[in-house]
Design a protein around this motif. Structure first.
Motif, short mmCIF file in Angstrom:
data_model
loop_
_atom_site.label_atom_id
_atom_site.label_comp_id
_atom_site.label_asym_id
_atom_site.label_seq_id
_atom_site.Cartn_x
_atom_site.Cartn_y
_atom_site.Cartn_z
N ALA A 60 0.15 5.51 -5.66
CA ALA A 60 -0.48 5.34 -4.35
C ALA A 60 -1.06 6.65 -3.86
O ALA A 60 -2.16 6.69 -3.27
CB ALA A 60 0.55 4.80 -3.36
N ASN A 61 -0.36 7.74 -4.10
CA ASN A 61 -0.84 9.06 -3.70
C ASN A 61 -2.16 9.38 -4.38
O ASN A 61 -3.11 9.88 -3.75
CB ASN A 61 0.22 10.11 -4.05
N GLY A 93 5.38 4.34 -8.41
CA GLY A 93 4.54 3.64 -7.44
C GLY A 93 4.05 4.57 -6.34
O GLY A 93 2.88 4.52 -5.93
N THR A 119 3.72 9.66 1.81
CA THR A 119 4.05 9.54 0.38
C THR A 119 4.82 10.76 -0.11
O THR A 119 5.73 10.64 -0.93
CB THR A 119 2.79 9.36 -0.47
N ALA A 123 -0.36 0.06 -7.40
CA ALA A 123 -0.02 1.15 -6.49
C ALA A 123 -1.27 1.97 -6.15
O ALA A 123 -1.49 2.35 -4.98
CB ALA A 123 1.04 2.05 -7.12
N THR A 129 -4.39 0.94 -6.18
CA THR A 129 -5.28 0.13 -5.35
C THR A 129 -4.80 0.08 -3.90
O THR A 129 -5.59 0.18 -2.96
CB THR A 129 -5.40 -1.29 -5.92
N ILE A 130 -3.48 -0.08 -3.73
CA ILE A 130 -2.92 -0.10 -2.37
C ILE A 130 -3.20 1.21 -1.65
O ILE A 130 -3.59 1.24 -0.48
CB ILE A 130 -1.42 -0.39 -2.42
N GLY A 131 -3.01 2.31 -2.36
CA GLY A 131 -3.29 3.61 -1.76
C GLY A 131 -4.76 3.78 -1.43
O GLY A 131 -5.12 4.37 -0.40
N GLY A 133 -4.31 7.20 -5.52
CA GLY A 133 -5.32 6.32 -4.96
C GLY A 133 -5.84 6.82 -3.63
O GLY A 133 -7.05 6.76 -3.35
N ILE A 134 -4.96 7.33 -2.81
CA ILE A 134 -5.35 7.86 -1.51
C ILE A 134 -6.27 9.06 -1.66
O ILE A 134 -7.37 9.12 -1.09
CB ILE A 134 -4.11 8.26 -0.68
#
Length: 246
Positions: free
Chosen positions: A37-38, A33, A203, A168, A170-172, A40-41
């Motif tokens: 997220a990483n 996760g 992260t 994960a 998308t959240i990032g 995504g960011i």
């Protein structure tokens, strides 16, 4: 040590083993996760910063950012699904091989199991007793754990892995999207740089905490990599915008 190995497996000990296995699985999910997220960011921030370098119009930035979020989330989910499906197929194949081997010649499998414990430094007599006790409880589980380090309870679902990866990511991706859209136009790029690098430091620190590594070193790696990605895409977008190519 011999007493521990040769004593029958108590219910409490079996529960502890299951809990340990479950904890390892949860940590793996958490690590996946954080990495999702990483991604995504970084990927979303690089896209919106690159477009912002070429134009100050909000429409193209929103369009490119939304495309990056949707495309990236689907790509991450598909990649995770394929990867975990391949892993699960391999694990199922090993399970079937061991099941057939036990059905064909259980005595030989018992001897092989005892030899595997002997190879770890256990005396032949103790290894034989351990193998017999584990086989009496669950022969297939004993073979899979000793030979392949495989726990049937840890076989993950590719659908769950795909969903977790997409969520994960998308959240990032939400962070750089908000950072580029909420501030006034002159502050968009600096704010996005600051928010993105701060999120990457977080992260990286969390990933290092999970893995037990150096937190400053891990945070510095992801911040440096993310900073290079943002700088490169912004410069390219700015170059294309000033030359009139876009």
């Amino acid at each position: 040590m011999a007493d521990i190995l040769t004593s029958p497996a108590s219910p409490d000990r079996m529960v502890d083993a299951r809990r340990g296995s479950g904890l390892a699985q949860r940590l793996n999910w958490l690590r996946a996760g954080v990495l999702g997220a990483n991604d995504g960011i970084v990927s979303t921030a690089a896209v919106v910063v690159g477009v912002a370098g070429a134009t100050t119009l909000t429409g193209p930035i929103v369009t490119a950012g939304a495309a990056a979020v949707v495309g990236g989330a689907i790509s991450m989910a598909l990649g995770e699904y394929v990867s975990v499906s391949s892993q699960r197929d391999s694990e199922r194949n090993l399970v079937e091989i061991e099941r057939q081997a036990l059905a064909a010649d259980p005595h030989r499998e018992l001897l092989d199991l005892a030899r595997s414990y002997e190879a770890r430094g256990i005396s032949p007599a103790t290894a034989r007793r351990v193998a017999e006790e584990l086989t009496a409880r669950d022969p297939l589980d004993a073979q899979l754990r000793a030979k392949h380090n495989l726990d049937l309870d840890d076989v993950v679902s590719p659908w769950h892995a795909a969903l977790a990866s997409a969520v994960a990511f998308t959240i990032g991706a939400v962070l750089p999207m908000l950072a580029i859209l909420l501030p006034p136009e002159p502050a968009r790029v600096p704010v996005t740089f600051a928010v993105t690098l701060g999120a990457l430091a977080l992260t990286g620190t969390v990933a290092s905490w999970i893995g037990g590594g150096s937190k400053p070193r891990a945070a510095a790696r992801v911040v440096l990599g993310g900073g290079l990605a943002l700088a490169a895409t912004f410069l390219i977008g700015n170059l294309l915008g000033t030359t009139g190519l876009v």
